[in-house]
Design an enzyme around this catalytic site. Structure first.
Site, short mmCIF file in Angstrom:
data_model
loop_
_atom_site.label_atom_id
_atom_site.label_comp_id
_atom_site.label_asym_id
_atom_site.label_seq_id
_atom_site.Cartn_x
_atom_site.Cartn_y
_atom_site.Cartn_z
N CYS A 121 -20.40 63.19 -0.30
CA CYS A 121 -19.52 62.07 -0.65
C CYS A 121 -18.17 62.15 0.06
O CYS A 121 -17.47 63.16 -0.01
CB CYS A 121 -19.30 62.11 -2.17
SG CYS A 121 -17.95 61.08 -2.74
N TYR A 166 -18.56 50.90 2.76
CA TYR A 166 -19.43 50.63 1.59
C TYR A 166 -19.55 49.12 1.36
O TYR A 166 -20.59 48.63 0.92
CB TYR A 166 -18.88 51.30 0.33
CG TYR A 166 -19.18 52.79 0.29
CD1 TYR A 166 -20.32 53.27 -0.31
CD2 TYR A 166 -18.31 53.70 0.88
CE1 TYR A 166 -20.61 54.63 -0.34
CE2 TYR A 166 -18.58 55.06 0.86
CZ TYR A 166 -19.74 55.52 0.26
OH TYR A 166 -20.03 56.87 0.25
#
Ligand SMILES: N[C@@H](CCC(=O)N[C@@H](CS)C(=O)NCC(=O)O)C(=O)O
Length: 362
Positions: free
Chosen positions: A71, A224
């Protein structure tokens, strides 16, 4: 030309109204695109600070950081943890790479967030202090009924990393990377952190904030917004905004070594963890594919420059990054197959020397 949208908000991640506490970074830079299918990142839940009466600054691993090496948000915290020499001051657990059963639509019963099954195999890894198997248990411990709150709104529980956990009060201090890196920079200086350098000098706060206002919405979250949206129009909006931001940053880095001048700041770490995943993942998996980082001279020079800072390389696990995104995000890649042949796994991609210094210490 854009095709007609086939998406509804129900299949997107989060809702435009999910901005949470107005003072958070996520709220400040929330996606303003209300096109159906646009990606809206939900707000993280915990925003306490080290220094609050309940959470005094203390070393000796009272506080514990959970990160997934996959992440980028957690990676910022990991890099800052390494650079501020917090090993032995703040504990660390690395999660496994799989995020199983992620879905944007109910039911969410099989979703438990990051697991600790493999969490012995990372470069630094310490045992999860509660013997939990999944991060869901940590969230429920800190806030009983956490899953229920999300599900009652028809949403998947958001079991985000990074998490800064307090082993004494058994609760979560913060689950927001922007806040955790600021705490790591300044809150543990009298408890064993390296106080000899400051990644957010007071005199540069405004410059840092100005650059974050480009980097967060168009690049960190911007990739994203390209990858998690569910309509053609939302994708095109996100892609255009992403590349506007990338071009601005390419220009800034044509003028200075780092984003705000000659010294490394938190803004650089925030940009770097997105760029480090770019050619391996975002370019193809998130369809940001106008140019690779290796085709953007200033961004590529910056990427390799920060990589050479002592300790940074140890935080970069490209194999796990690749597997995580392609395998876990089945709404983007239904087969779960990860691609071979990425040039970024070749050391030459990172070590191409040109005019860069050898490994150095900030
Ligand atoms: N605003 C958060 C974003 C964190 C985030 O979204 N993390 C993702 C991984 S990249 C996560 O853990 N997702 C788990 C989930 O969606 O339940 C931060 O910066 O800390």
């Amino acid at each position: 030309m854009s095709s007609k949208s086939q998406s509804t908000d129900a299949t997107s991640w989060g809702k435009a109204s999910d901005i949470g506490d107005k003072n958070t970074e996520q709220a400040k830079f929330a996606n303003k695109d209300n096109t159906p299918g646009a990606m809206h990142r939900p707000a993280t839940k915990f925003h306490h600070k080290i220094g609050d009466p309940q959470f005094p600054a203390e070393g000796n691993n009272r506080y514990h950081l959970y990160v997934s090496e996959a992440c980028p948000w957690a990676h910022r915290c990991h890099v800052t943890w390494v650079l501020k020499k917090l090993e032995g001051v703040v504990g660390l657990t690395l999660t496994g790479w799989k995020l199983e059963n992620i879905s944007h639509s109910p039911p969410f019963d099989d979703y438990h967030g990051w697991d600790f099954v493999d969490s012995g195999s990372g470069s630094y890894s310490y045992k999860e202090p509660n013997n939990f198997s999944h991060i869901e248990e940590l969230y429920e411990l800190a806030h009983p009924g956490y899953r229920e709150e999300w599900e009652s709104r028809g949403q998947r529980p958001y079991y985000a990393v990074p998490v800064l956990y307090d082993t004494k009060t058994k609760t979560i201090v913060s689950s927001e990377s922007a806040e955790i890196i600021q705490m790591f920079n300044s809150a543990f200086n009298s408890c064993g952190a390296d106080s000899s350098f400051d990644l957010e000098p007071a005199s540069m706060k405004q410059q840092i904030e100005d650059v974050n206002a480009i980097v967060y919405p168009t690049i960190n979250d911007g990739v994203y917004r390209c990858g998690f949206c569910t309509s053609q129009q939302a994708y095109e909006n996100a892609y255009n905004s992403h590349w506007e931001g990338m071009d601005k940053v390419e220009a800034i880095l044509g003028e200075s070594r780092f984003l705000t001048g000659d010294t490394l700041t938190l803004s650089d770490i925030r940009l770097w963890t997105t760029l480090a995943r770019y050619d391996t993942v975002y370019y193809s998996h998130f369809k940001t594919n106008r140019s690779r980082i290796s085709e953007m001279p200033n961004l590529y020079r910056f990427l390799r420059d920060v990589y050479r800072i002592k300790g940074v390389e140890s935080t970069l696990n490209l194999e796990w990054i690749k597997k995580h995104y392609y395998w876990s995000q089945r709404m983007v890649n239904p087969t779960g197959i990860w691609p071979l042949g990425m040039q970024t796994e070749d050391k030459g991609y990172w070590e191409k020397s040109d005019d860069l210094p050898e490994v150095y210490t900030v």
